[in-house]
Design a protein around this motif. Sequence first.
Motif, PDB file in Angstrom:
ATOM      1  N   PHE A 187       0.791  -1.074  -0.060  1.00 13.11           N
ATOM      2  CA  PHE A 187       0.139   0.000  -0.065  1.00 13.11           C
ATOM      3  C   PHE A 187       0.912   1.318  -0.098  1.00 13.11           C
ATOM      4  CE2 PHE A 187      -3.439  -2.743   0.987  1.00 13.11           C
ATOM      5  CZ  PHE A 187      -4.644  -2.198   0.532  1.00 13.11           C
ATOM      6  N   SER A 188       2.070   1.254   0.311  1.00  5.66           N
ATOM      7  CA  SER A 188       2.846   2.444   0.438  1.00  5.66           C
ATOM      8  C   SER A 188       3.392   2.970  -0.703  1.00  5.66           C
ATOM      9  CB  SER A 188       4.269   2.057   1.393  1.00  5.66           C
ATOM     10  OG  SER A 188       5.072   1.010   0.666  1.00  5.66           O
ATOM     11  N   LEU A 189       3.071   2.087  -1.947  1.00  2.00           N
ATOM     12  CA  LEU A 189       3.382   2.573  -3.346  1.00  2.00           C
ATOM     13  C   LEU A 189       2.066   3.237  -4.035  1.00  2.00           C
ATOM     14  CD1 LEU A 189       5.910  -0.140  -4.417  1.00  2.00           C
ATOM     15  CD2 LEU A 189       6.534   2.265  -3.386  1.00  2.00           C
ATOM     16  N   LEU A 190       0.940   2.918  -3.486  1.00  2.17           N
ATOM     17  CA  LEU A 190      -0.326   3.413  -4.259  1.00  2.17           C
ATOM     18  C   LEU A 190      -0.375   4.947  -4.559  1.00  2.17           C
ATOM     19  CD1 LEU A 190      -3.055   1.434  -2.188  1.00  2.17           C
ATOM     20  CD2 LEU A 190      -2.191   1.031  -4.654  1.00  2.17           C
TER      21      LEU A 190
ATOM     22  N   LEU B 130      -3.386   2.516   7.399  1.00  3.08           N
ATOM     23  CA  LEU B 130      -2.382   3.387   6.413  1.00  3.08           C
ATOM     24  C   LEU B 130      -1.886   4.448   6.858  1.00  3.08           C
ATOM     25  CD1 LEU B 130      -4.698   2.825   3.097  1.00  3.08           C
ATOM     26  CD2 LEU B 130      -2.741   1.439   4.017  1.00  3.08           C
ATOM     27  N   SER B 131      -2.507   5.138   8.066  1.00  2.19           N
ATOM     28  CA  SER B 131      -2.077   6.095   8.537  1.00  2.19           C
ATOM     29  C   SER B 131      -0.635   5.964   9.414  1.00  2.19           C
ATOM     30  CB  SER B 131      -2.927   6.722   9.684  1.00  2.19           C
ATOM     31  OG  SER B 131      -4.165   6.977   9.134  1.00  2.19           O
TER      32      SER B 131
ATOM     33  N   LEU C  88       3.432   1.922   6.716  1.00  2.00           N
ATOM     34  CA  LEU C  88       2.473   1.807   5.470  1.00  2.00           C
ATOM     35  C   LEU C  88       1.760   2.904   4.851  1.00  2.00           C
ATOM     36  CD1 LEU C  88       0.382  -0.925   7.578  1.00  2.00           C
ATOM     37  CD2 LEU C  88       1.998  -1.422   5.774  1.00  2.00           C
ATOM     38  N   ARG C  89       2.126   4.022   5.362  1.00  2.00           N
ATOM     39  CA  ARG C  89       1.441   5.382   4.647  1.00  2.00           C
ATOM     40  C   ARG C  89       1.885   5.336   3.265  1.00  2.00           C
ATOM     41  NH1 ARG C  89       3.742   9.988   7.580  1.00  2.00           N
ATOM     42  NH2 ARG C  89       2.685   8.989   9.404  1.00  2.00           N
ATOM     43  N   PRO C  90       0.940   5.647   2.158  1.00  2.00           N
ATOM     44  CA  PRO C  90       1.076   5.912   0.907  1.00  2.00           C
ATOM     45  C   PRO C  90       1.335   7.133   0.637  1.00  2.00           C
ATOM     46  CG  PRO C  90      -1.223   5.743   1.494  1.00  2.00           C
ATOM     47  CD  PRO C  90      -0.729   5.628   2.651  1.00  2.00           C
ATOM     48  N   ALA C  91       2.823   7.331   0.682  1.00  2.00           N
ATOM     49  CA  ALA C  91       3.335   8.754   0.453  1.00  2.00           C
ATOM     50  C   ALA C  91       3.078   9.310  -0.881  1.00  2.00           C
ATOM     51  CB  ALA C  91       4.917   8.796   0.690  1.00  2.00           C
ATOM     52  N   LYS C  92       2.910   8.559  -1.919  1.00  2.00           N
ATOM     53  CA  LYS C  92       2.674   8.970  -3.345  1.00  2.00           C
ATOM     54  C   LYS C  92       1.087   9.207  -3.760  1.00  2.00           C
ATOM     55  CE  LYS C  92       7.009   6.701  -4.814  1.00  2.00           C
ATOM     56  NZ  LYS C  92       7.598   5.720  -5.921  1.00  2.00           N
ATOM     57  N   LEU C  93       0.433   8.905  -2.790  1.00  2.00           N
ATOM     58  CA  LEU C  93      -0.993   8.763  -2.884  1.00  2.00           C
ATOM     59  C   LEU C  93      -1.714  10.283  -3.547  1.00  2.00           C
ATOM     60  CD1 LEU C  93      -3.317   6.873  -2.742  1.00  2.00           C
ATOM     61  CD2 LEU C  93      -4.215   7.876  -0.718  1.00  2.00           C
ATOM     62  N   ARG C  94      -2.389  10.079  -4.710  1.00  2.00           N
ATOM     63  CA  ARG C  94      -2.841  11.422  -5.294  1.00  2.00           C
ATOM     64  C   ARG C  94      -4.275  11.546  -5.507  1.00  2.00           C
ATOM     65  NH1 ARG C  94       1.084  12.670  -3.752  1.00  2.00           N
ATOM     66  NH2 ARG C  94       3.120  13.292  -4.669  1.00  2.00           N
ATOM     67  N   SER C  95      -5.076  10.309  -5.154  1.00  2.00           N
ATOM     68  CA  SER C  95      -6.416  10.297  -5.255  1.00  2.00           C
ATOM     69  C   SER C  95      -6.873   9.335  -4.165  1.00  2.00           C
ATOM     70  CB  SER C  95      -6.779   9.930  -6.811  1.00  2.00           C
ATOM     71  OG  SER C  95      -8.129   9.751  -6.939  1.00  2.00           O
ATOM     72  N   ILE C  96      -7.868   9.781  -3.640  1.00  2.00           N
ATOM     73  CA  ILE C  96      -8.445   8.981  -2.611  1.00  2.00           C
ATOM     74  C   ILE C  96      -9.911   8.891  -2.592  1.00  2.00           C
ATOM     75  CG2 ILE C  96      -8.225  10.468  -0.825  1.00  2.00           C
ATOM     76  CD1 ILE C  96      -7.995   7.834   1.259  1.00  2.00           C
ATOM     77  N   ARG C  97     -10.711   7.717  -3.071  1.00  2.00           N
ATOM     78  CA  ARG C  97     -12.274   7.812  -3.082  1.00  2.00           C
ATOM     79  C   ARG C  97     -12.770   7.040  -1.806  1.00  2.00           C
ATOM     80  NH1 ARG C  97     -10.616   8.631  -8.550  1.00  2.00           N
ATOM     81  NH2 ARG C  97     -11.528  10.297  -9.413  1.00  2.00           N
TER      82      ARG C  97
END
Length: 574
Positions: A284-287, A305-306, A310-319
């Motif tokens: 999940f960290s790469l999502l 994920l917080s 495990l935090r997705p540092a690259k996350l740009r979109s969350i729904r």
Amino acid sequence: MAPLQFNDISLDIKRLIISFIDRPTDLKNLCLSNKELQAISTPILYKTIHLFVGGIQDLRLSAFLGRDNPGIPHIREIFLRLEKAVLQDKHSHYHSDDSSDEEDIEESASIPARQAQFTVRLLLDHLPRDTLQIFSWQNWEPLSVDNFILLCKKQHKLRVIEIGPMDTALTPILQKNLGIFENLKELNSIDMYPDSVDRLKASQILLQAKPEIAHLCVSNGFEYSNEVPEDLHDSSTRHGLLSRTLFSHMQPFETCKPYCLSSLDLDTVELRYAADTWLKVIKFSLLEKLEIRNCAGADVLFAQLSKPHLRPAKLRSIRWMDDEKSEHHALEAFEGLLESLSGLETIHVYINRMRALPKIGPIVQHRKTLTSLSIHSQINKDSVMTYSEEDYSRICNDCSNLRQLSVMFPKTSVELPLPTSEFSAFITCTLKLRHLMTLNIRRWPSTRDSFTGTYTRLIPALRMYEHQLQRMTQRIFELSDTDAKEHSYGLGNRSRLSVLSWGGNGKTRHDTNDKFKLKQIPFIRGWKVDPFGERSMLAVQTIWRLVQFVEPESDILNRMLVMSDGDSLFQNGS
């Protein structure tokens, strides 16, 4: 020096200019202009094809696939839908004593599906090899296994594969053709909709053959089938049927090499014990994109994920969309995840039966990058949550780069000569968003008309209501244009606002109970010409499927869950 003409510029610049044209009618007109423009426009026009199969339109397919059609080699994406036939009501057979009438009706109901499979086979046979990148069967009707196998054998450049309902068992055929997926070198996305153990095993074979995929979509179809296995989801003592079958080749999960995905979409999947399964098999960290829909226990996933590791540092979109009864601590966990992230560009929240909205602080924390925001929360169809004027003003002031926005506005009425003061205050705040292109106002303005009775009786009242909505939309467009001219922003003579939509997602006809439902009425910018030849702006009503050809940045209109009650057409101004 003579001014530069379009014919004088280089071919590469012409291609670049034409690539920004979205409307198929405009591309068709360019193809009919001259040979040079035809050569440039044809690949763009035929890149994505939407077809309705199983109906009268199939008669035109042979002409479409003819050898004299120059666009066939340029088809890259095909989206197919089954055209449902209008069947006669079985209760209308008053003068027939034949007991086989109902059997004939059931038989005729399967005719479009069988005809559609023949049409799909004809389409796959006539398409050139190794040209398709996406082939989507957008129905819950079963797809022929023979057509699926032919697609995989003939189109080796597929980037997306869907495994959904099939007419026969798929796993035995895949076990006999284990190398069928090896030639799909460019495959990077798998969408699976398992509704049986056979489809689960077939999905596992595909996952095992393609460990380097970038996108994964898992939509649990068991929830819509007649029998739901008791051990479908994970528990505290064992892995569920879903996870242990899909990822059987990765067991034990504690020592497996996880999938390095950039996009993940989970629908109706139990996540309360995700720490022992999903968080082990997926990194999940790469999502970069995450979508969670109707997943019980989503708060556990958000809390996990917080954590820093495990935090997705690259996350740009969350729904996050939940049509079931959402728990308040799930919202708190989601807010905690937003606070731990940075650089989000898209935030969509759609939760039901909850007496709270996401806090403003975690949202405006992403003000420098946020371009698409959709917030909706309701307790029931009569009680919808709305931000205060102060909170909404903070969103518009801080998140100035928003290009798409969908929120619940305060109440107003189409009967009033001017909107209510609360509604007008929201419009004034919205004008501060100088880059806004698509605005979705989810609350329907009230009216004195009562939308009850049969569909035929509703037509006059509905047409009048749509005309009143057009008047309000026209006024909002004019206000945005006036503000753009006064403050010198936008496109010179107008603002960037191109689409204004009322309601939720899509527009449906009446159902079997004679209840008419409106779920969305979008308006776009158009033009009107007076008798003296002067042109002026006009808000024009359209359907939501065509908005994408007017404004590409309008996908927020398609990202809403259709609520069973909340989006129904109101009565007496509710």
